[in-house]
Design a protein around this motif. Sequence first.
Motif, PDB file in Angstrom:
ATOM      1  N   ALA A 148       0.837  -1.204   0.000  1.00 44.59           N
ATOM      2  CA  ALA A 148       0.000   0.000   0.000  1.00 44.59           C
ATOM      3  C   ALA A 148       0.873   1.256   0.000  1.00 44.59           C
ATOM      4  CB  ALA A 148      -0.941  -0.009   1.210  1.00 44.59           C
ATOM      5  N   LEU A 149       1.970   1.240   0.735  1.00 48.98           N
ATOM      6  CA  LEU A 149       2.878   2.381   0.768  1.00 48.98           C
ATOM      7  C   LEU A 149       3.489   2.628  -0.610  1.00 48.98           C
ATOM      8  CD1 LEU A 149       4.459   4.614   2.222  1.00 48.98           C
ATOM      9  CD2 LEU A 149       6.154   2.866   2.857  1.00 48.98           C
ATOM     10  N   ILE A 150       3.909   1.568  -1.276  1.00 47.35           N
ATOM     11  CA  ILE A 150       4.458   1.712  -2.624  1.00 47.35           C
ATOM     12  C   ILE A 150       3.400   2.318  -3.543  1.00 47.35           C
ATOM     13  CG2 ILE A 150       5.278   0.435  -4.650  1.00 47.35           C
ATOM     14  CD1 ILE A 150       6.705  -1.471  -2.617  1.00 47.35           C
ATOM     15  N   GLY A 151       2.171   1.841  -3.444  1.00 46.79           N
ATOM     16  CA  GLY A 151       1.078   2.412  -4.228  1.00 46.79           C
ATOM     17  C   GLY A 151       0.846   3.877  -3.906  1.00 46.79           C
ATOM     18  N   HIS A 152       0.936   4.215  -2.632  1.00 46.73           N
ATOM     19  CA  HIS A 152       0.761   5.597  -2.197  1.00 46.73           C
ATOM     20  C   HIS A 152       1.861   6.494  -2.780  1.00 46.73           C
ATOM     21  CE1 HIS A 152      -0.371   8.919   0.431  1.00 46.73           C
ATOM     22  NE2 HIS A 152       0.871   8.973   0.885  1.00 46.73           N
ATOM     23  N   MET A 153       3.094   6.020  -2.791  1.00 44.51           N
ATOM     24  CA  MET A 153       4.194   6.800  -3.372  1.00 44.51           C
ATOM     25  C   MET A 153       3.938   7.071  -4.847  1.00 44.51           C
ATOM     26  SD  MET A 153       7.687   5.333  -1.555  1.00 44.51           S
ATOM     27  CE  MET A 153       7.388   3.609  -1.882  1.00 44.51           C
ATOM     28  N   VAL A 154       3.422   6.067  -5.554  1.00 48.70           N
ATOM     29  CA  VAL A 154       3.098   6.241  -6.972  1.00 48.70           C
ATOM     30  C   VAL A 154       1.929   7.206  -7.118  1.00 48.70           C
ATOM     31  CG1 VAL A 154       2.216   5.067  -9.036  1.00 48.70           C
ATOM     32  CG2 VAL A 154       4.031   3.993  -7.657  1.00 48.70           C
ATOM     33  N   ASP A 155       0.862   6.996  -6.334  1.00 46.96           N
ATOM     34  CA  ASP A 155      -0.331   7.850  -6.417  1.00 46.96           C
ATOM     35  C   ASP A 155      -0.010   9.314  -6.129  1.00 46.96           C
ATOM     36  OD1 ASP A 155      -1.771   5.561  -6.980  1.00 46.96           O
ATOM     37  OD2 ASP A 155      -2.635   5.392  -4.948  1.00 46.96           O
ATOM     38  N   LEU A 162       7.277   1.477 -10.615  1.00 51.43           N
ATOM     39  CA  LEU A 162       7.775   0.992  -9.325  1.00 51.43           C
ATOM     40  C   LEU A 162       6.970  -0.219  -8.865  1.00 51.43           C
ATOM     41  CD1 LEU A 162       9.897   1.630  -7.108  1.00 51.43           C
ATOM     42  CD2 LEU A 162       8.076   2.834  -5.891  1.00 51.43           C
ATOM     43  N   ARG A 163       5.667  -0.183  -9.085  1.00 52.19           N
ATOM     44  CA  ARG A 163       4.811  -1.325  -8.702  1.00 52.19           C
ATOM     45  C   ARG A 163       5.233  -2.603  -9.429  1.00 52.19           C
ATOM     46  NH1 ARG A 163       0.185   2.572  -9.360  1.00 52.19           N
ATOM     47  NH2 ARG A 163      -0.645   2.937  -7.279  1.00 52.19           N
ATOM     48  N   ASP A 164       5.684  -2.451 -10.663  1.00 50.62           N
ATOM     49  CA  ASP A 164       6.038  -3.617 -11.479  1.00 50.62           C
ATOM     50  C   ASP A 164       7.349  -4.269 -11.066  1.00 50.62           C
ATOM     51  OD1 ASP A 164       3.748  -3.038 -12.975  1.00 50.62           O
ATOM     52  OD2 ASP A 164       4.887  -1.818 -14.410  1.00 50.62           O
ATOM     53  N   PHE A 165       8.145  -3.554 -10.302  1.00 54.89           N
ATOM     54  CA  PHE A 165       9.441  -4.088  -9.888  1.00 54.89           C
ATOM     55  C   PHE A 165       9.337  -5.055  -8.708  1.00 54.89           C
ATOM     56  CE2 PHE A 165      11.312   0.167 -11.468  1.00 54.89           C
ATOM     57  CZ  PHE A 165      11.303  -0.290 -12.775  1.00 54.89           C
TER      58      PHE A 165
END
Length: 185
Positions: free
Chosen positions: A148-155, A163-166
């Motif tokens: 969720a944090l990674i998604g938040h950084m992207v959002d 980044l999500r794909d990595f």
Amino acid sequence: MSLPAHSICVFCGSRPGARPAYMQAAHDTGAMLARNGWQLVYGAGDVGLMGEVARTAQAEGGRTFGVIPEHLFPREVGKRDLSTFVVTETMHERKKVMFMNCDAIVMLPGGAGSLDEFFEVLTWRQIGLHTKPILLLDTEGYWNPLLALIGHMVDEAFAAPSLRDFVTPVADVAALEAALKSAFA
């Protein structure tokens, strides 16, 4: 003994965690690596999830490559009976040696140290320094907050959607095994 087909770097906790499922996942990961002839590369500790992955890989006939900095030797109970045992001066050197000796990165549940290792290899992937697979073993949803944090950084536009794909989350060791086989195909 012949060289392993692939080497898998496993980042994980030096503690057992609050749920028995975490230790079971560590045990199953060690067995899966050995069954496939893949070498375990890890932090050389004999405690917590780290110790469980290594002991199981060894018991199942797998090769083990451990890297530990001098200052953590007493705390993490450096496991000297590994196939390869390396003592480094610093944490940074430990991460570099582990990374340079693997073909893929897997993260089991863990704490701040595991996150440090994870974010370093993720950042290196983001800036194009490698293309090694990075997999999260999301035992009982442990890594959901991180995802969720990674998604938040992207959002919030602090990272590109790539980044999500990595990072590839997998629910269990069977899915981890399948993802690694696919990555190595």
